[in-house]
Design a protein around this motif. Structure first.
Motif, mmCIF file in Angstrom:
data_model
loop_
_atom_site.group_PDB
_atom_site.id
_atom_site.type_symbol
_atom_site.label_atom_id
_atom_site.label_comp_id
_atom_site.label_asym_id
_atom_site.label_seq_id
_atom_site.Cartn_x
_atom_site.Cartn_y
_atom_site.Cartn_z
ATOM 1 N N VAL B 48 14.182 -1.003 -59.340
ATOM 2 C CA VAL B 48 12.853 -1.557 -59.419
ATOM 3 C C VAL B 48 12.405 -1.849 -57.984
ATOM 4 O O VAL B 48 13.231 -2.204 -57.144
ATOM 5 N N THR B 49 11.121 -1.602 -57.728
ATOM 6 C CA THR B 49 10.633 -1.870 -56.377
ATOM 7 C C THR B 49 9.982 -3.249 -56.346
ATOM 8 O O THR B 49 9.093 -3.531 -57.144
ATOM 9 N N ILE B 50 10.479 -4.092 -55.474
ATOM 10 C CA ILE B 50 9.927 -5.450 -55.361
ATOM 11 C C ILE B 50 9.441 -5.688 -53.941
ATOM 12 O O ILE B 50 9.813 -4.966 -53.027
ATOM 13 N N GLU B 58 13.634 -1.299 -52.699
ATOM 14 C CA GLU B 58 14.048 -0.764 -53.994
ATOM 15 C C GLU B 58 15.390 -1.392 -54.349
ATOM 16 O O GLU B 58 16.362 -1.263 -53.607
ATOM 17 N N VAL B 59 15.417 -2.086 -55.465
ATOM 18 C CA VAL B 59 16.597 -2.861 -55.833
ATOM 19 C C VAL B 59 17.162 -2.314 -57.128
ATOM 20 O O VAL B 59 16.403 -2.014 -58.058
ATOM 21 N N PRO B 60 18.489 -2.153 -57.230
ATOM 22 C CA PRO B 60 19.069 -1.734 -58.502
ATOM 23 C C PRO B 60 18.857 -2.831 -59.550
ATOM 24 O O PRO B 60 18.987 -4.013 -59.251
ATOM 25 N N VAL B 61 18.505 -2.415 -60.767
ATOM 26 C CA VAL B 61 18.319 -3.404 -61.823
ATOM 27 C C VAL B 61 19.684 -3.800 -62.372
ATOM 28 O O VAL B 61 20.564 -2.949 -62.532
ATOM 29 N N ASN B 62 19.851 -5.078 -62.614
ATOM 30 C CA ASN B 62 21.129 -5.616 -63.049
ATOM 31 C C ASN B 62 22.293 -5.137 -62.191
ATOM 32 O O ASN B 62 23.257 -4.564 -62.693
ATOM 33 N N PRO B 63 22.242 -5.361 -60.908
ATOM 34 C CA PRO B 63 23.323 -4.920 -60.023
ATOM 35 C C PRO B 63 24.638 -5.578 -60.437
ATOM 36 O O PRO B 63 24.648 -6.706 -60.950
ATOM 37 N N ASP B 126 26.519 -4.831 -54.197
ATOM 38 C CA ASP B 126 25.403 -3.899 -54.395
ATOM 39 C C ASP B 126 24.104 -4.562 -53.958
ATOM 40 O O ASP B 126 23.198 -3.905 -53.496
ATOM 41 N N LEU B 127 24.035 -5.880 -54.172
ATOM 42 C CA LEU B 127 22.821 -6.620 -53.839
ATOM 43 C C LEU B 127 23.193 -7.917 -53.114
ATOM 44 O O LEU B 127 24.113 -8.619 -53.531
ATOM 45 N N ILE B 128 22.486 -8.189 -52.033
ATOM 46 C CA ILE B 128 22.680 -9.452 -51.322
ATOM 47 C C ILE B 128 21.347 -10.207 -51.335
ATOM 48 O O ILE B 128 20.345 -9.692 -50.843
ATOM 49 N N ILE B 129 21.353 -11.384 -51.940
ATOM 50 C CA ILE B 129 20.148 -12.215 -51.899
ATOM 51 C C ILE B 129 20.347 -13.201 -50.761
ATOM 52 O O ILE B 129 21.064 -14.196 -50.885
ATOM 53 N N GLY B 130 19.757 -12.879 -49.609
ATOM 54 C CA GLY B 130 19.972 -13.694 -48.415
ATOM 55 C C GLY B 130 18.813 -14.627 -48.182
ATOM 56 O O GLY B 130 18.072 -14.978 -49.093
ATOM 57 N N GLY B 131 18.656 -14.995 -46.932
ATOM 58 C CA GLY B 131 17.504 -15.806 -46.552
ATOM 59 C C GLY B 131 17.747 -17.291 -46.646
ATOM 60 O O GLY B 131 18.862 -17.753 -46.831
ATOM 61 N N TYR B 132 16.669 -18.050 -46.497
ATOM 62 C CA TYR B 132 16.679 -19.499 -46.429
ATOM 63 C C TYR B 132 17.616 -19.957 -45.322
ATOM 64 O O TYR B 132 17.402 -19.597 -44.168
ATOM 65 N N ARG B 133 18.656 -20.738 -45.644
ATOM 66 C CA ARG B 133 19.520 -21.223 -44.565
ATOM 67 C C ARG B 133 20.185 -20.064 -43.826
ATOM 68 O O ARG B 133 20.603 -20.209 -42.683
#
Lengths: 335, 336
Positions: B48-50, B58-63, B126-133
């Motif tokens: 899915v493209t977010i 482009e992020v894999p769905v349900n990684p 497969d997916l890294i949700i980074g950011g914030y701190r």
């Protein structure tokens, strides 16, 4: 720096039988006291809360008076501590924050929090003071082994030691999750001084009194071990005692208000420049000067961003750094 | 000579035209093919493209293998039972999300100031949700994990924080194919905001404070940590209006200044509440409720002080704000 000349002056001042400069009532000192008194009174009436409004009198007793008393106590103690350390190390650039003393006190405070989380403020003060004492003794021991004791090497050694100790403190704070608190604690600020928070600072009043009593011996110790021993002084004992007094003052001030950088550096140096190097007659001047400088900086900190405050350490840091550079340049010019 | 060029041109046009036609035909064919795959992809989407904080991703769905570094997302991932392969356990508190912090299979990325970025690589995400701190480590993380998709979804500075929280949860819904669940969370949030707005009388003054290390600081409307956003969202009347210099840790303020402003309400974030709970730590309730100088302030005298959940400094997610708005709605309507 002309150490030998000032030493002769100091020796003559300390020698018995000679007229003592400090004994004569000095009109200059009177003026200085009056100026300082004016600053202190101003400090009492600078603040956000309207004292004329309802509850003003109560607010005066809760916040204004304690804050001004804390300024007087901490200011005089740190300035006098600087003077004593300068005598003991025979160097003009030494004071608790350039000898590592304050950094050791901070380490002691953090250790007390980590090891004895439920301890009261008295225990913390004792631990901070003990750490400050141990650290200052390490500094003195290193100085005795350093051959090149030029004016600037001594404070550089102290600042280096302080940096090493700070690094250890920071590491300890990171690993125990206290890093966030560290900055708040050690940044000297009188903002949170209210009734019930500052009373332990009265301990430093006792330290100041003790230094007054010891002033002649400290002056003689400032002539160096050989001269002092020849004059019949228990040199080691006086050095230990002086260091202990400075450590208690630094430990207590660090626990209650945090670091007050350069205070002990600027005030004694300015006084020496104006009056020469007699510790005993300079002491009241240094006391008064310390109070005046820290009070003035605190008033500035309270006024520039009303209703917010700028911590006094920041203002002192700016003023002090400029004064430090000016002093170094002055010493360089004199050769 | 001129005739020759004309001839050449003619030849060029004659040969180019059919070629162009053929190409056009080809491309239109391609388009139809592409359209076809898209249609089939819609039934079982694999990516899915977010829009994340850096642009289109482009992020894999349900990684399968997810690393999360942003405190805002742990609550949601925990609720959706998304397993993690690595997480910064040092800034996740004790017992907030035990399935992550107490599971040794979840590698520890450490604290944001001293991150162990190697553990992210070791987790083969497969997916890294980074950011914030962790936003300072974004480039490093991207470079070290070429096979993973890296996204940053944390609320952006200078944007309306309320809609940023909603945006974040909606994107998480897309990525983990839980759009309905995400919508429900958003609906809860909006309901809480609406309730709090309704409960607010429109004129009571409010001041936001942050306590830490035994000191009280000021959290400015709009930009101040955690509490600032309440002002624009609810239309609160600030008792002290001044831009913040230190938005995340608050500005040095004396109890006198708070007393002089005499706010009707005080909202407090206890920054140490979740981190260290012993020793030098003095809880906000003691610093504010127990302060002699503040005893006469309307907010304290009437008990109109809202203390944020002690864990708020570690959550700060849409769920935490929902709970906060519910708490405020209750406090406001209780006073009225």
């Amino acid at each position: 720096m002309n150490r030998s000349a000032s030493a002769t002056r100091a020796a003559s001042a300390a020698a018995p039988g000679r007229p003592h400069r400090g004994r004569r009532p000095s009109p200059g000192l009177l003026v200085a006291v009056l100026v300082t008194l004016a600053l202190v009174v101003t400090s009492l009436f600078v603040g956000v809360y309207d004292l004329g409004a309802a509850g003003g009198g109560e607010m005066f007793l809760i916040t204004r008076l304690p804050r001004t008393l804390a300024l007087v106590l901490a200011g005089s103690a740190m300035a006098v501590s600087g003077l004593v350390l300068q005598q003991l190390t025979q160097n003009r650039f030494v004071e608790p924050t350039t000898s590592g003393t304050s950094e050791w006190a901070a380490l002691g405070l953090l250790l007390s929090v980590v090891l004895l989380p439920t301890a009261g403020i008295a225990t913390r003060m004792v631990l901070a003071s003990v750490a400050a004492f141990a650290g200052t003794m390490v500094f003195m021991a290193i100085l005795r082994r350093v051959q090149v004791r030029s004016t600037l090497v001594v404070p550089v050694v102290g600042i280096m030691l302080g940096a090493v100790v700070s690094a250890v403190t920071t590491l300890l704070a990171i690993s125990t999750n206290y890093l966030q608190l560290l900055g708040t604690w050690f940044l000297g600020s009188f903002t949170s001084v209210v009734r019930g928070q500052y009373e332990v600072l009265w301990v430093v009043a006792a330290v100041c009194a003790a230094i007054f009593v010891l002033s002649d011996r400290l002056t003689v110790a400032g002539l160096g071990r050989d001269v002092a021993t020849n004059l019949g002084l228990g040199y080691e004992r006086v050095v230990l005692l002086g260091t202990a007094l400075v450590s208690v003052a630094s430990g207590v001030t660090t626990v209650v208000v945090g670091f007050l950088p350069f205070l002990g550096l600027i005030v004694p140096n300015v006084v020496s420049m104006l009056r020469g190097d007699d510790l005993r007659s300079n002491l009241p001047w240094v006391c008064v000067g310390g109070v005046a400088l820290v009070t003035a900086c605190d008033i500035v900190g309270r006024v520039v961003r009303m209703p917010f405050e700028v911590p006094v350490a920041m203002i002192l840091g700016v003023v002090g750094a400029a004064a430090f550079v000016a002093l170094v340049l002055r010493v360089q010019r004199r050769g | 000579m001129p005739s020759r060029t004309t001839n050449r041109r003619l030849v060029a046009v004659l040969t180019a035209a059919p070629l162009a036609l053929a190409l056009a035909a080809c491309s239109s064919g391609d388009e139809s093919v592409a359209g076809g795959t898209e249609e089939t992809a819609e039934s079982a989407p694999s990516t899915v493209t977010i829009e994340d904080n850096h642009g289109s991703v482009e992020v894999p769905v349900n990684p399968e293998r997810v690393v999360a570094l942003d405190n805002h997302v742990f609550e949601t991932l925990s609720a959706w039972e998304v397993p993690l392969v690595a997480a910064p356990k040092g800034i996740m508190g004790d017992g907030l999300w035990p399935e992550y912090t107490e599971d040794d299979a979840v590698l520890d990325v450490g604290m944001h100031r001293e991150p162990n970025l190697e553990s992210i690589v070791a987790a083969e995400p497969d997916l890294i949700i980074g950011g914030y701190r962790f936003s300072d480590s974004y480039d490093d993380i991207k470079a070290q994990n070429p096979d993973a998709v890296v996204v940053e979804l944390a609320p952006r500075d200078g944007e309306d924080q309320s809609s940023e929280l909603v945006r974040q949860i909606e994107i998480l819904g897309q990525i983990f194919d839980r759009e309905d669940a995400a919508d429900a969370i958003v609906a809860d949030y909006e309901a809480a905001v609406a309730d709090a707005k309704d409960a607010y009388d429109g004129e009571s003054t409010v001041v936001g404070l942050i306590t830490s290390g035994g000191e009280i600081s000021y959290s400015a409307p709009v930009t101040g940590r955690s509490i600032g956003t309440l002002f624009p969202t609810l239309g609160l009347e600030p008792a002290i209006e001044q831009a913040a210099e230190d938005t995340s840790h608050g500005d040095d303020i004396s109890v006198e200044a708070i007393a002089a402003a005499n706010p009707d309400w005080i909202v407090v974030l206890d920054r140490d509440g979740a981190g260290v709970g012993e020793g030098e730590y003095r809880p906000a309730s003691e610093l504010i409720g127990g302060s002699e100088a503040l005893a006469g302030v309307t907010a304290v005298a009437k008990g109109q002080v809202v203390y944020l959940d002690p864990d708020f400094y570690l959550t700060e997610d849409i769920q935490a704000y929902t709970a906060l708005y519910e708490q405020i709605a209750q406090a406001f309507s209780g006073a009225a």
